[in-house]
Scaffold this motif. Structure first.
Motif, mmCIF file in Angstrom:
data_model
loop_
_atom_site.group_PDB
_atom_site.id
_atom_site.type_symbol
_atom_site.label_atom_id
_atom_site.label_comp_id
_atom_site.label_asym_id
_atom_site.label_seq_id
_atom_site.Cartn_x
_atom_site.Cartn_y
_atom_site.Cartn_z
ATOM 1 N N GLU A 1 -0.804 -9.014 9.861
ATOM 2 C CA GLU A 1 -0.163 -8.302 8.759
ATOM 3 C C GLU A 1 0.952 -9.125 8.117
ATOM 4 O OE1 GLU A 1 1.135 -4.551 10.266
ATOM 5 O OE2 GLU A 1 -0.744 -3.551 9.695
ATOM 6 N N MET B 1 0.692 -10.249 4.266
ATOM 7 C CA MET B 1 1.638 -9.804 3.242
ATOM 8 C C MET B 1 2.374 -10.977 2.602
ATOM 9 S SD MET B 1 3.191 -6.174 4.647
ATOM 10 C CE MET B 1 3.651 -6.782 6.274
ATOM 11 N N ASN C 1 1.074 -10.341 -0.967
ATOM 12 C CA ASN C 1 2.137 -9.711 -1.758
ATOM 13 C C ASN C 1 3.094 -10.717 -2.359
ATOM 14 O OD1 ASN C 1 1.054 -7.747 0.250
ATOM 15 N ND2 ASN C 1 2.465 -6.351 -0.756
ATOM 16 N N SER D 1 -1.375 -6.556 -3.365
ATOM 17 C CA SER D 1 -1.056 -5.772 -2.168
ATOM 18 C C SER D 1 -2.077 -6.024 -1.071
ATOM 19 C CB SER D 1 -1.021 -4.277 -2.500
ATOM 20 O OG SER D 1 -0.999 -3.507 -1.308
ATOM 21 N N TYR D 2 -1.620 -6.562 0.041
ATOM 22 C CA TYR D 2 -2.500 -6.847 1.173
ATOM 23 C C TYR D 2 -3.063 -5.564 1.769
ATOM 24 C CZ TYR D 2 -3.797 -8.113 5.962
ATOM 25 O OH TYR D 2 -4.455 -8.249 7.152
ATOM 26 N N GLY E 1 -2.026 -2.992 -6.884
ATOM 27 C CA GLY E 1 -1.021 -3.108 -5.840
ATOM 28 C C GLY E 1 0.230 -2.304 -6.160
ATOM 29 N N VAL F 1 1.800 0.969 -3.882
ATOM 30 C CA VAL F 1 3.118 1.085 -3.237
ATOM 31 C C VAL F 1 3.952 2.204 -3.843
ATOM 32 C CG1 VAL F 1 3.135 -1.360 -2.598
ATOM 33 C CG2 VAL F 1 4.217 -0.637 -4.742
ATOM 34 N N ARG G 1 3.135 0.209 5.922
ATOM 35 C CA ARG G 1 4.220 -0.728 5.601
ATOM 36 C C ARG G 1 4.475 -0.758 4.085
ATOM 37 N NH1 ARG G 1 5.336 -2.593 10.390
ATOM 38 N NH2 ARG G 1 3.716 -3.183 11.884
ATOM 39 N N ARG G 2 4.533 0.425 3.521
ATOM 40 C CA ARG G 2 4.675 0.568 2.071
ATOM 41 C C ARG G 2 5.942 -0.075 1.531
ATOM 42 N NH1 ARG G 2 6.049 6.406 -0.434
ATOM 43 N NH2 ARG G 2 6.297 5.832 -2.626
ATOM 44 N N THR H 1 7.850 -2.478 2.844
ATOM 45 C CA THR H 1 7.802 -3.940 2.958
ATOM 46 C C THR H 1 6.921 -4.532 1.873
ATOM 47 O OG1 THR H 1 8.100 -3.778 5.359
ATOM 48 C CG2 THR H 1 7.242 -5.855 4.499
ATOM 49 N N GLU H 2 5.779 -3.905 1.667
ATOM 50 C CA GLU H 2 4.870 -4.403 0.624
ATOM 51 C C GLU H 2 5.518 -4.309 -0.753
ATOM 52 O OE1 GLU H 2 0.866 -4.227 0.406
ATOM 53 O OE2 GLU H 2 0.430 -3.770 2.495
#
Length: 338
Positions: free
Chosen positions: A93, A97, A101, A107-108, A176, A180, A187-188, A190-191
């Motif tokens: 992850e 990202m 990202n 967006s990963y 992406g 978010v 992990r919204r 962080t993304e």
């Protein structure tokens, strides 16, 4: 078949036994270390060239080069999402990202969810997000039921396909951003931070070092060519292959093989398409390291021949011809109405 294979069970299980016996599911840390280093180095070199050139027409060459590099970073993100690089989720992850990202503004987490659903039901009109009739229609039934933009574009979608791909990069960015903005994405936060950092750095570089006109031209060339490259990588894989609806009786092996197409070629094709030219093998064994797909291909093709399962492999040009022909035929009901 060997006695051991006869004891395994399903058709896919017997194929999986052959693949495992050939050692093709083993990790390739050295390969991915070298590949990540090379792609990261070229990616950085492109931005160094951008900074050194300043407000010059040569920036359009840099824009074209960076379109290719964005595609190569996306292909690395693809391998990461399939756990071809790392076994554990956390490093996968983090790397995904950073590459997706922060590196290219995609967006990963959103892409991984979408792509996982595609792998589970390739070319299924109700379950595969890649054949949603949001812009294009992929079957005559979708054409007849279409409204709005798909109904308008669908009539001549085969001719519009490559021009529309110039917008695919923007579509990946926007998808992406939408992901978010609403709950549900792992992990919204962080993304979101990494996506925002990408766009701030990207547009700051363009409008600080280039004149407004050149900045906009760089943006158009870079994003447009990236979109065409991404679409050209994925279009040969399933477009023009049979689509499925409702509840299918196909087992896993046949579902994956019959809806996928391989593209013949050498090292250049392998690098340009990131190994996805071996789409059949990739769909059967998504966690197989991409450099092993070439070795898996004759094993899978031979096995399919033994079972009488059609196995399609064409040239790159022929794959596009088949895909565009299918798009044109899918839009036929809309042309009859006009």
């Amino acid at each position: 078949m060997t006695t051991t294979e006869n004891q395994v069970g399903s058709d896919f299980a017997r194929l999986s036994h052959r693949i495992s016996a050939a050692g093709l599911m083993k990790r390739r840390p050295g390969y991915y270390t070298a590949r990540i280093g090379l792609v990261a180095g070229l990616f950085a070199a492109g931005w160094v060239a951008f900074a050194l050139l300043g407000d010059s027409w040569w920036q359009l060459a840099v824009a074209a080069f960076m379109a290719v590099m964005f595609g190569q970073v996306a292909l690395l993100s693809h391998d990461l999402a399939h756990k071809q690089v790392f076994r554990r989720r956390r490093p996968t992850e983090i790397a995904g990202m950073l590459a997706g990202n922060l590196g290219i503004g995609m967006s990963y987490g959103w892409w991984m969810d979408k792509h996982t659903r595609h792998h589970a039901n390739p070319n299924h009109e109700e379950l595969d997000p890649d054949v949603d009739p949001d812009i294009l229609v992929w079957s005559k039934d979708q054409a007849r039921a279409s409204r709005g933009v798909p109904r308008f574009i669908g009539r001549y979608q085969a001719f519009l396909f490559f021009p529309l791909l110039t917008l695919e990069g923007l579509n990946l960015h926007w998808s992406g951003i939408r992901a978010v903005r609403k709950p549900g994405l792992r992990r919204r936060k962080t993304e979101a931070v990494l996506l925002a950092a990408h766009f701030v750095l990207y547009f700051s570089a363009l409008f600080t070092l280039l004149s407004p006109g050149m900045a906009l031209l760089f943006f158009a060339v870079h994003q447009g060519l990236w979109g065409v490259y991404m679409g050209s990588i994925f279009a040969p894989n399933h477009k023009g292959m049979p689509t499925l609806t409702g509840r299918t009786e196909l087992d896993f092996l046949r579902k994956q093989v019959l809806t996928s197409r391989n593209v013949r070629g050498g090292l250049v094709t392998d690098v340009a398409l990131g190994g996805l030219n071996y789409q059949i093998e990739h769909h059967l064994f998504p966690s197989m390291p991409s450099p092993h797909l070439r070795r898996a291909q004759p094993i899978v093709q031979t096995y399919c021949a033994e079972l009488g399962i059609p196995y399609l492999q064409t040239s790159l040009v022929e794959s596009y011809r088949q895909a565009l022909t299918h798009l044109h035929e899918a839009g036929a009901p809309l042309r009859k109405r006009s």
